[in-house]
Design a protein around this motif. Structure first.
Motif: not given
Length: 222
Positions: A114-139
């Motif tokens: 929750e301390a990670i900015p929301r923009g990080q999640f949105e960046a993962g979605a913009a790159l076409g990553l799944s929620p699991m991939q976003t969590f693993r590689f970005i968050i």
């Protein structure tokens, strides 16, 4: 005061004390691996789109965090056999410690995420990553930088908490100290040595984790 201190009486038992330390470390390490794995699963359950899984995750965390650890140990070791599930003292200790760490680590990890900015999640979605991939590689890595001090402190706390499982005769440092005390009747000396051993292990791991934090998770100063 007529008590005569005699630490020399414990010298023949130094190998047993050492064995107790090793058993404590083994119990802590195994429970840490299982507890952190359970904590990650709990986080995934809490973030699931299925209401049932979210409810299970929340209920598990609240039950474990708001009940005494000693009661949890006694319930697992003495209560579950009434339902036909009998565990050895060591297994019951691992289960109790893992469940306890899983709940607390889940909350620690949740706070880091929750301390990670929301923009990080949105960046993962913009790159076409799944929620699991976003969590693993970005968050995960930035979150781990935030939560590492709390997780390392939880490890040290878990190491000290292992002393409670002596209440069900699980073998670790405190149970070893109790056995030596019943043989030598040198209670003061035995528990002073046990206290110093716990202190040494705690300080050793605290120092190690601080070094890892500085080496791996500190931001560059220049």
């Amino acid at each position: 005061m007529t008590y005569t201190f005699n630490f020399a009486a414990l010298l023949p038992y130094w190998e047993i004390f050492l064995q107790g330390c090793l058993l404590t470390l083994a119990l802590t390490a195994l429970s840490t691996v299982l507890g952190l794995s359970l904590g990650m699963l709990t986080i995934l359950a809490r973030r699931s789109r299925f209401g049932f899984l979210r409810a299970v995750g929340v209920s598990y965390i609240e039950i474990i965090r708001n009940t005494p650890f000693l009661v949890q140990v006694l319930f697992i070791f003495f209560g579950l056999p009434q339902l036909g599930v009998s565990l050895s003292p060591w297994t019951a200790a691992v289960v109790a410690l893992s469940l306890n760490l899983g709940a607390f680590s889940a909350e620690i990890v949740r706070g880091g995420i929750e301390a990670i900015p929301r923009g990080q999640f949105e960046a993962g979605a913009a790159l076409g990553l799944s929620p699991m991939q976003t969590f693993r590689f970005i968050i995960l890595k930035p979150a781990f930088r935030v939560i590492f001090p709390a997780l390392s402190g939880q490890f040290v706390l878990l190491l000290l908490t292992t002393s409670i499982v002596s209440s069900i005769s699980a073998e670790e440092l405190t149970s070893v100290a109790q056995s030596i005390d019943s043989t030598t009747f040198r209670s003061f000396e035995v528990y002073i040595v046990a206290t110093l051993l716990y202190l040494c292990m705690s300080l050793l791991f605290s120092t190690l984790f601080k070094a890892i934090d500085r080496a791996c998770f500190s931001y560059p100063t220049k």
